[in-house]
Design an enzyme around this catalytic site. Structure first.
Site, mmCIF file in Angstrom:
data_model
loop_
_atom_site.group_PDB
_atom_site.id
_atom_site.type_symbol
_atom_site.label_atom_id
_atom_site.label_comp_id
_atom_site.label_asym_id
_atom_site.label_seq_id
_atom_site.Cartn_x
_atom_site.Cartn_y
_atom_site.Cartn_z
ATOM 1 N N GLY A 46 0.795 -1.231 0.000
ATOM 2 C CA GLY A 46 0.000 0.000 0.000
ATOM 3 C C GLY A 46 0.817 1.265 0.000
ATOM 4 N N LYS A 47 1.962 1.244 -0.709
ATOM 5 C CA LYS A 47 2.726 2.501 -0.864
ATOM 6 C C LYS A 47 1.859 3.537 -1.549
ATOM 7 C CE LYS A 47 6.135 0.789 -3.245
ATOM 8 N NZ LYS A 47 6.183 -0.648 -3.172
ATOM 9 N N ILE A 49 -1.302 3.752 -1.516
ATOM 10 C CA ILE A 49 -2.386 4.225 -0.641
ATOM 11 C C ILE A 49 -1.846 5.272 0.317
ATOM 12 C CG2 ILE A 49 -4.052 3.514 1.139
ATOM 13 C CD1 ILE A 49 -4.148 0.783 -0.398
ATOM 14 N N LYS A 220 11.851 -7.156 13.615
ATOM 15 C CA LYS A 220 13.171 -7.402 13.010
ATOM 16 C C LYS A 220 13.162 -7.267 11.490
ATOM 17 C CE LYS A 220 16.699 -8.538 14.784
ATOM 18 N NZ LYS A 220 17.483 -7.491 15.425
ATOM 19 N N GLN A 223 13.185 -3.749 10.618
ATOM 20 C CA GLN A 223 14.500 -3.140 10.871
ATOM 21 C C GLN A 223 15.484 -3.466 9.756
ATOM 22 O OE1 GLN A 223 16.119 -4.145 14.748
ATOM 23 N NE2 GLN A 223 14.065 -4.143 15.593
ATOM 24 N N CYS A 417 -17.654 -2.793 -21.492
ATOM 25 C CA CYS A 417 -16.751 -3.137 -22.581
ATOM 26 C C CYS A 417 -17.047 -4.528 -23.146
ATOM 27 C CB CYS A 417 -15.297 -2.980 -22.142
ATOM 28 S SG CYS A 417 -14.230 -2.703 -23.561
ATOM 29 N N PHE A 420 -20.552 -5.256 -22.780
ATOM 30 C CA PHE A 420 -21.378 -4.567 -23.792
ATOM 31 C C PHE A 420 -21.427 -5.441 -25.047
ATOM 32 C CE2 PHE A 420 -20.824 -2.017 -27.700
ATOM 33 C CZ PHE A 420 -21.882 -1.118 -27.681
ATOM 34 N N HIS A 544 -15.233 2.174 -20.216
ATOM 35 C CA HIS A 544 -14.973 1.702 -18.847
ATOM 36 C C HIS A 544 -15.335 2.820 -17.869
ATOM 37 C CE1 HIS A 544 -12.819 -2.032 -19.773
ATOM 38 N NE2 HIS A 544 -12.397 -1.394 -20.844
ATOM 39 N N GLU A 546 -15.951 2.690 -14.907
ATOM 40 C CA GLU A 546 -15.336 2.478 -13.583
ATOM 41 C C GLU A 546 -14.068 3.315 -13.392
ATOM 42 O OE1 GLU A 546 -15.597 0.268 -15.987
ATOM 43 O OE2 GLU A 546 -13.858 -1.062 -16.159
HETATM 44 N N1 GLN Z 1 -11.836 -7.818 -25.984
HETATM 45 C C1 GLN Z 1 -12.705 -6.746 -26.323
HETATM 46 C C2 GLN Z 1 -12.072 -5.794 -27.320
HETATM 47 O O1 GLN Z 1 -10.878 -5.804 -27.503
HETATM 48 C C3 GLN Z 1 -13.131 -5.991 -25.085
HETATM 49 C C4 GLN Z 1 -12.024 -5.253 -24.415
HETATM 50 C C5 GLN Z 1 -12.314 -4.906 -23.001
HETATM 51 O O2 GLN Z 1 -13.211 -5.438 -22.371
HETATM 52 N N2 GLN Z 1 -11.512 -4.029 -22.435
HETATM 53 O O3 GLN Z 1 -12.745 -5.019 -27.948
#
Ligand code: GLN
Length: 571
Positions: A46-47, A49, A220, A223, A417, A420, A544, A546
């Site tokens: 966790g450096k 973090i 230790k 250390q 991704c 989808f 993505h 996220e």
């Molecule tokens: N494998 C898929 C693509 O290359 C999806 C990539 C991913 O999910 N990041 O388009």
């Protein structure tokens, strides 16, 4: 010797000198401060973090901070690394594929980063070798010291200048003693000398063992780790001790004495429920103040801003502690044994959980043995389903089975991704009747290639950095769920990392059968968001989302999905 004199001395030396160090034009020695975080004993503690939490506290005081992660490996970026071994490949807005720690920095600092904030030994050596081929070393033999170390110092100073940082946070990957990190450590030691007193704060992150058989903390190993750092000429100013439980007084005293660090700067960074509690631990121990004092930055602290930002942050962390109600969400994935592979998704759900007062319990489903017959059992009790990004064939049929089940049983679905693309395949096969529909990534000779290589990807030979990468604008279609989620906006921006897309030839068939493409690339037939109007929540995105979720600003798509998950399950 004053800072200016030292700088002049360095600058006046020719490339033949042992003091050779390339300094960007108009860089002022001593103007930017540096905090350098090293790992001892072991890596993965966790450096990032610690470093990002401290940087956050300084940023909240009104200082401009800029982090950089230094990786020891020779890869140019993290794009070709297996997430199974190295954790998630994080993608920055400028398309840089980097270590997942950059995600921690972006989230903790609520700040977009760029390729300047990520360096690997591979990048450093490449620039040195390019300079050598261009004759820039003027007949000298090119050496680790001063040329490779010089190149790193140049990178750090360029980062400081380009981002106009008050403080650059340097995180050195791996552990002291790794061969590949040795030149990084040497370079920052030299940097501290050149920048002068009060310019650099060295932090060693160490680990205090507590063997169950002994039932007490042992210092230790810590250390010894600290000793090898000191053997490389680095006297730490602060020691952050990772441990399962708070560091005992005895251990703190021992570490303080053996490492020459005042006891109040030996910080107990014991395990906590969420990394978002770490800034408070650092603040309570006044480590942020020590950093300010060590770097003589007192004059730059804006206490009002600090108080205001701290109140906001505390509201968020209080919500995390209060979120107790639990709801199960299924996440499918090939890399289910390494949670780090999906770090940003886990964090995005944590952000939403805090906002909504829930703890989402993540159930990892390995789809390699999931099919239409057993899927109901596998997804039993799940209030929502996420199919995240991925590559290759393994487990894809199981993912499609999960998506079919979620679609037919009206379970909220979020496809990211690959998730989808899998939703498009499922819809094509089971709603449009295109039996044998697939992605050419999975079956190059399939009957209906509804997912196919992006035109820009055809004919590419290199693997590294060649996907469609980074932040891209998305045009949002009015009167859609996506538009509603974004508060009526007609465009948004998300980060991408893919080679394949919805084959433009099938868009009409898919839309006629009821699939809505609610987000598209401006000016290109690249579909970026899909949804199903007759479903409580069925949304997929080629992006993505996220990667851009932040603690105080959860990503809207994740937030809408989790809201629906809660609403549906409390019916
Ligand atoms: N494998 C898929 C693509 O290359 C999806 C990539 C991913 O999910 N990041 O388009």
């Amino acid at each position: 010797m004053s800072k200016e004199e030292l700088l002049n001395e360095i600058a006046s030396k020719s490339i033949q000198s042992e003091l050779y160090t390339p300094i960007p034009a108009s860089y002022k020695i001593g103007q930017c401060k540096y905090v350098v975080v090293f790992g001892t004993v072991m890596s993965g503690l966790g450096k990032g973090i610690f470093s990002s939490s401290t940087a956050k506290l300084l940023k909240d005081m009104g200082l401009r901070v800029s982090p950089i992660k230094l990786e020891g490996y020779l890869n140019i970026d993290s794009g070709t690394l297996n997430p199974f071994r190295h954790g998630e490949v994080f993608v920055l807005d400028d398309g840089m594929e980097c270590d997942m720690d950059l995600g921690t920095y972006e989230r903790m600092l609520d700040q977009d980063l760029s390729r300047l904030n990520f360096a690997t030994s591979g990048q450093i050596y490449t620039s040195v070798l390019e300079k050598e081929r261009r004759g820039r070393y003027q007949g000298r033999d090119v050496q680790m010291i001063p040329h490779v170390t010089g190149e790193l110092k140049l990178r750090l100073r360029e980062l400081a200048m380009k981002t106009q940082a008050d403080v650059v946070f340097v995180e050195i990957g791996g552990t002291v003693g790794d061969f590949e990190n040795a030149f990084y450590i040497e370079a920052v030691r030299e940097l501290a000398l050149e920048e002068g007193p009060d310019s650099t704060c060295f932090v060693a992150l160490t680990y205090v063992l507590e063997p169950p058989a002994l039932g007490e903390q042992k210092s230790k190993a810590a250390q010894l780790g600290l000793r090898s750092l000191m053997g490389m000429g680095i006297q730490p100013h602060i020691i952050a001790c990772r441990a399962g439980s708070p560091i005992t007084e005895t251990v703190r005293q021992k570490i303080s004495v053996y490492a020459n660090v005042p006891k109040e700067r030996v910080f107990s960074m014991h395990d906590s429920e969420s990394i978002y509690f770490v800034p408070e631990m650092i603040k309570d121990a006044q480590i942020d103040k020590h950093v300010i004092r060590i770097l003589k930055l007192e004059d730059k602290v804006d206490e009002n801003l600090q108080r205001e930002r701290w109140t906001q942050w505390k509201e968020f962390t209080t919500k995390i502690s209060k979120a107790e109600k639990k709801i199960d969400i299924a996440i499918t994935g090939k890399y289910i044994t390494v949670r780090d592979s999906y770090a940003s998704i886990i964090k995005a759900l944590e952000h939403c959980g805090a906002h909504l007062g829930y703890k989402f319990v993540l159930n990892w489903i390995d789809t390699t043995d999931v099919n239409d017959e057993n899927v109901a059992g596998k997804l039993e009790g799940m209030a929502g389903v996420i199919v995240p990004g991925g590559f290759g064939v393994r487990g894809t049929e199981g993912k499609i089975a999960c998506i079919k089940y979620a679609r037919e049983n009206k379970i909220p679905y979020l496809g990211l991704c690959y998730g989808f693309q899998m939703a498009v395949i499922e819809f094509a096969r089971n709603v449009c009747g295109l039996e044998g529909a697939n992605s050419t990534e999975i079956d190059p000779n399939c009957k209906y290639p509804v997912i196919d290589l992006l035109p820009s990807q055809k004919g590419l030979t290199g693997l590294g950095g060649t996907m469609r990468l980074g932040g891209q604008d998305i045009e949002i279609i009015a009167d859609t769920l996506a538009c509603e989620i974004l508060g009526g906006a007609d465009k948004t921006r998300l980060r991408f990392r893919h080679r394949y897309e919805v084959h433009p030839d099938y868009i009409e068939t898919l839309t006629k059968a009821g699939l809505v493409f609610s987000g598209k690339a401006p000016g290109e037939p690249i579909m970026q968001i899909l949804e199903l109007p007759d479903h409580p929540f069925f949304l997929g995105t080629q992006a993505h989302p996220e990667f851009t979720s932040r603690p105080l600003r959860p990503n809207p798509f994740f937030l809408a999905f989790t809201r629906k998950v809660i609403a549906q399950s409390s019916k």
